[in-house]
Design a protein around this motif. Structure first.
Motif, mmCIF file in Angstrom:
data_model
loop_
_atom_site.group_PDB
_atom_site.id
_atom_site.type_symbol
_atom_site.label_atom_id
_atom_site.label_comp_id
_atom_site.label_asym_id
_atom_site.label_seq_id
_atom_site.Cartn_x
_atom_site.Cartn_y
_atom_site.Cartn_z
ATOM 1 N N ARG A 39 0.800 -1.226 0.000
ATOM 2 C CA ARG A 39 0.000 0.000 0.000
ATOM 3 C C ARG A 39 0.830 1.273 0.000
ATOM 4 O O ARG A 39 0.438 2.268 -0.584
ATOM 5 C CB ARG A 39 -0.936 0.002 1.208
ATOM 6 C CG ARG A 39 -2.148 -0.867 0.948
ATOM 7 C CD ARG A 39 -3.165 -0.722 2.025
ATOM 8 N NE ARG A 39 -4.284 -1.606 1.749
ATOM 9 C CZ ARG A 39 -5.097 -2.070 2.664
ATOM 10 N NH1 ARG A 39 -4.926 -1.739 3.926
ATOM 11 N NH2 ARG A 39 -6.087 -2.868 2.330
ATOM 12 N N THR A 40 1.948 1.280 0.701
ATOM 13 C CA THR A 40 2.763 2.504 0.757
ATOM 14 C C THR A 40 4.167 2.197 0.234
ATOM 15 O O THR A 40 4.629 1.053 0.342
ATOM 16 C CB THR A 40 2.892 3.008 2.206
ATOM 17 O OG1 THR A 40 3.528 1.989 2.974
ATOM 18 C CG2 THR A 40 1.530 3.334 2.806
ATOM 19 N N PRO A 41 4.860 3.199 -0.314
ATOM 20 C CA PRO A 41 6.203 2.934 -0.867
ATOM 21 C C PRO A 41 7.169 2.269 0.124
ATOM 22 O O PRO A 41 7.869 1.338 -0.278
ATOM 23 C CB PRO A 41 6.682 4.317 -1.306
ATOM 24 C CG PRO A 41 5.441 5.079 -1.575
ATOM 25 C CD PRO A 41 4.422 4.584 -0.594
ATOM 26 N N ARG A 65 6.522 0.204 2.580
ATOM 27 C CA ARG A 65 6.129 -1.215 2.695
ATOM 28 C C ARG A 65 6.484 -1.976 1.420
ATOM 29 O O ARG A 65 6.928 -3.118 1.469
ATOM 30 C CB ARG A 65 4.623 -1.331 2.929
ATOM 31 C CG ARG A 65 4.183 -0.981 4.323
ATOM 32 C CD ARG A 65 2.746 -1.415 4.459
ATOM 33 N NE ARG A 65 2.060 -0.735 5.539
ATOM 34 C CZ ARG A 65 0.799 -0.969 5.870
ATOM 35 N NH1 ARG A 65 0.091 -1.844 5.178
ATOM 36 N NH2 ARG A 65 0.232 -0.332 6.842
ATOM 37 N N TRP A 113 4.340 -0.979 -8.278
ATOM 38 C CA TRP A 113 3.474 -0.100 -7.474
ATOM 39 C C TRP A 113 3.127 1.150 -8.291
ATOM 40 O O TRP A 113 1.974 1.611 -8.283
ATOM 41 C CB TRP A 113 4.192 0.264 -6.172
ATOM 42 C CG TRP A 113 3.383 1.112 -5.252
ATOM 43 C CD1 TRP A 113 2.415 0.693 -4.384
ATOM 44 C CD2 TRP A 113 3.445 2.537 -5.114
ATOM 45 N NE1 TRP A 113 1.886 1.766 -3.715
ATOM 46 C CE2 TRP A 113 2.496 2.914 -4.134
ATOM 47 C CE3 TRP A 113 4.213 3.530 -5.710
ATOM 48 C CZ2 TRP A 113 2.298 4.237 -3.748
ATOM 49 C CZ3 TRP A 113 4.019 4.857 -5.328
ATOM 50 C CH2 TRP A 113 3.068 5.203 -4.360
ATOM 51 N N ARG A 134 -0.544 2.348 -9.429
ATOM 52 C CA ARG A 134 -0.986 3.680 -9.047
ATOM 53 C C ARG A 134 -1.422 4.480 -10.278
ATOM 54 O O ARG A 134 -2.293 5.352 -10.185
ATOM 55 C CB ARG A 134 0.179 4.374 -8.355
ATOM 56 C CG ARG A 134 -0.202 5.567 -7.549
ATOM 57 C CD ARG A 134 0.939 5.925 -6.622
ATOM 58 N NE ARG A 134 0.909 7.352 -6.349
ATOM 59 C CZ ARG A 134 1.746 8.216 -6.894
ATOM 60 N NH1 ARG A 134 2.671 7.807 -7.724
ATOM 61 N NH2 ARG A 134 1.663 9.494 -6.596
ATOM 62 N N ARG A 180 -7.605 4.398 -5.154
ATOM 63 C CA ARG A 180 -7.252 5.625 -4.438
ATOM 64 C C ARG A 180 -8.464 6.288 -3.781
ATOM 65 O O ARG A 180 -8.315 7.091 -2.876
ATOM 66 C CB ARG A 180 -6.556 6.604 -5.383
ATOM 67 C CG ARG A 180 -5.130 6.213 -5.663
ATOM 68 C CD ARG A 180 -4.420 7.269 -6.462
ATOM 69 N NE ARG A 180 -4.963 7.436 -7.810
ATOM 70 C CZ ARG A 180 -4.692 6.627 -8.823
ATOM 71 N NH1 ARG A 180 -3.904 5.596 -8.640
ATOM 72 N NH2 ARG A 180 -5.202 6.846 -10.014
ATOM 73 N N ILE A 214 -4.469 2.342 -1.212
ATOM 74 C CA ILE A 214 -3.152 2.883 -1.553
ATOM 75 C C ILE A 214 -2.935 4.307 -1.013
ATOM 76 O O ILE A 214 -3.854 5.095 -0.962
ATOM 77 C CB ILE A 214 -3.005 2.833 -3.085
ATOM 78 C CG1 ILE A 214 -1.560 2.776 -3.467
ATOM 79 C CG2 ILE A 214 -3.690 3.988 -3.761
ATOM 80 C CD1 ILE A 214 -1.390 2.268 -4.886
ATOM 81 N N VAL A 215 -1.721 4.611 -0.585
ATOM 82 C CA VAL A 215 -1.377 5.940 -0.065
ATOM 83 C C VAL A 215 -0.362 6.567 -0.999
ATOM 84 O O VAL A 215 0.577 5.908 -1.414
ATOM 85 C CB VAL A 215 -0.769 5.807 1.354
ATOM 86 C CG1 VAL A 215 -0.337 7.173 1.876
ATOM 87 C CG2 VAL A 215 -1.783 5.191 2.295
ATOM 88 N N ASP A 216 -0.572 7.844 -1.313
ATOM 89 C CA ASP A 216 0.379 8.512 -2.216
ATOM 90 C C ASP A 216 1.728 8.701 -1.530
ATOM 91 O O ASP A 216 1.820 8.818 -0.328
ATOM 92 C CB ASP A 216 -0.166 9.874 -2.635
ATOM 93 C CG ASP A 216 -1.147 9.721 -3.783
ATOM 94 O OD1 ASP A 216 -1.003 8.737 -4.534
ATOM 95 O OD2 ASP A 216 -2.054 10.548 -3.891
ATOM 96 N N ALA A 217 2.759 8.754 -2.377
ATOM 97 C CA ALA A 217 4.114 8.941 -1.848
ATOM 98 C C ALA A 217 4.250 10.360 -1.276
ATOM 99 O O ALA A 217 3.622 11.267 -1.743
ATOM 100 C CB ALA A 217 5.124 8.751 -2.956
#
Lengths: 209, 268
Positions: free
Chosen positions: A104-106, A108, A178, A182, A200, A206-209
């Protein structure tokens, strides 16, 4: 039939999964070539496998990975078939990781990529040792020669080579996958069972960078 | 299509693949454990080579070229790495710093190269006899599920167009200044090249999935194929015998070797 399905449900029909696996293999083949043109010290040939695992689940990812190596063997790289097991494992890990929310996050994604790289090295080492005697005909043979020169056994040298090259490769691969997930339009994501995990519009996803 | 008419119509592509699998299995018989057996695989490579000769000069030329591409670089690597770096070697022929040329290392490397020659010779023969698309279609015809064989066949068919698109994206990005330079610049150039290419393919996959569903891929009934190969009950039996025989030889040879090792240990 896939056309009659509500997009938000996603579906696992043979037609949808076959089309996804085909796209994944093409991404793998071209990804490897693009990385080679850019002269980067990674393989970059499993981005599609990770995307297929994330969208279609562990089995679809495993299937995309294994089939990529079989296609390579039909296209003039017969030795690639031996590593179909490793490629399948990468797809399966990607699918499980996505289902557990590890993509989900960069940060991770990066950690999952590094762990997958270590696992891929562990799986590949006995195959490389038994099938090739540790030598695969690529630039990484120099690393095997280095470890052999230090007195390592063939299995140890193969494992050492894998630990040196695979984690970095899978880190880059997972981050690229990823970015692909995205960049996918929402309606397209939601056609696949795993697509909701990267939606999103969903605050849990998903979480944005 | 590149394969000759005889090979295309008489010899089913799935039979070629079954032969390739059988040869690959036989290659992993523990030849090196047999006296003078280390180089036996190299002699066995003459069998697929002879079949290529029998199929005609163009097939033989393709087989030789395929072997040169698939086997030669790896064989050179095997000889160099094990010839120069073999710490288990005792009989040192030459040494200079880290480099130690040992008899055992050369023999090990040469044995591996011989085994790999046999292992790949069958699939190279299959590729010389049939195009990759025909091999994939042959698998489809042999009864494997469509969801397994379609991606193989479709990938091989779509690969040239996908390569053209990847090249076009790379050229476009290079024209915008995302050309190769330092390692950092090259790493930065990677996502703009791969991401649009991958998203484009996934968008097409959506359309392709709908087309496949409309053509009945999700139904239990298999579509009829118009491929021209002759498939007979004899060839189907031959395929089963090749795969079963190859597996049997591999398992028996390893079991025999393990039995000999156990007996030697218990007799000590």
């Amino acid at each position: 039939m896939s056309t009659s399905q509500e997009p938000s449900q996603g579906n696992r029909s043979a037609s949808r999964m076959s089309a996804l696996v085909t796209a994944a293999i093409l991404i793998n083949l071209a990804g490897g070539e693009i990385v080679s043109v850019l002269r980067l010290p990674v393989y970059g040939d499993s981005v599609g496998t990770v995307v297929a695992g994330a969208l279609g689940g562990p089995l679809t990812g495993a299937f995309a990975g294994a089939l990529t190596n079989i296609v390579w063997s039909l296209l003039g790289r017969p030795g690639a078939a031996a590593f179909a097991i490793t490629a399948a494992a990468i797809g399966m890990i990607a699918g499980i990781s996505a289902q557990r929310g590890w993509l989900r996050t960069p940060p991770r994604v990066a950690v999952t990529g590094l762990i997958t790289g270590v696992l891929a090295a562990v799986i590949s080492a006995p195959i490389a040792t038994y099938v090739y005697g540790g030598v695969t005909g690529g630039g990484t043979d120099a690393v095997v020669a280095f470890f052999r020169g230090m007195g390592a056994s063939i299995l140890e040298a193969s494992l050492g080579q894998g630990i040196v090259s695979d984690p970095l490769d899978k880190l880059v691969t997972f981050l690229l996958a990823w970015l692909v997930l995205r960049a996918m339009p929402r309606h397209l994501l939601l056609r696949y069972p795993g697509g909701t995990l990267f939606d999103r519009a969903d605050p849990e996803a998903i979480v944005d960078a | 299509m590149k394969s000759e008419s005889l090979a295309r119509t008489v010899w089913h592509p799935a039979t070629s693949l079954a032969l390739a699998l059988c040869i690959a299995l036989v290659a992993f018989v523990p030849w090196a454990a047999m006296s003078h057996g280390r180089f036996a695989p190299l002699f066995l490579t003459l069998i697929p080579g002879s079949l290529a000769v029998w199929a005609g000069p163009p097939v033989f030329a393709r087989w030789l070229r395929g072997m040169a591409i698939a086997w030669l670089p790896l064989a050179v690597s095997m000889l160099l790495v094990h010839g120069l770096f073999y710490p288990e070697g005792i009989d040192v022929l030459w040494s200079w710093g880290w480099l130690r040329v040992t008899r055992e290392g050369w023999l090990f490397g040469a044995g591996l190269a011989a085994r790999f020659a046999l292992a790949v010779s069958g699939i190279v023969l299959a590729s010389a006899l049939h195009s990759a698309a025909d091999l994939a279609r042959g698998l489809e015809q042999s009864g494997l599920p469509l969801r397994w064989t379609y991606p193989l066949r479709a990938t091989i068919g779509l690969l040239p167009a996908a390569r053209r698109r990847a090249t076009a994206i790379q050229d476009a990005q290079a024209a915008r200044g995302l050309a190769a330079g330092s390692l950092f610049q090259r790493v930065r150039a990677l996502p703009p090249r791969i991401v649009p290419f991958a998203v484009g393919l996934l968008s097409e996959a959506d359309v392709r999935a709908q087309a496949l569903a409309l053509r009945g891929m999700d139904s239990a009934v298999r579509p009829t194929s118009i491929a021209p190969w002759t498939d007979s009950s004899r060839q189907r039996m031959l395929r089963r015998a090749l795969i079963g025989g190859g597996l049997l030889v591999l398992v028996l040879s390893h079991a025999l070797l393990a039995g000999i090792a156990v007996r030697a240990l218990s007799g000590r």
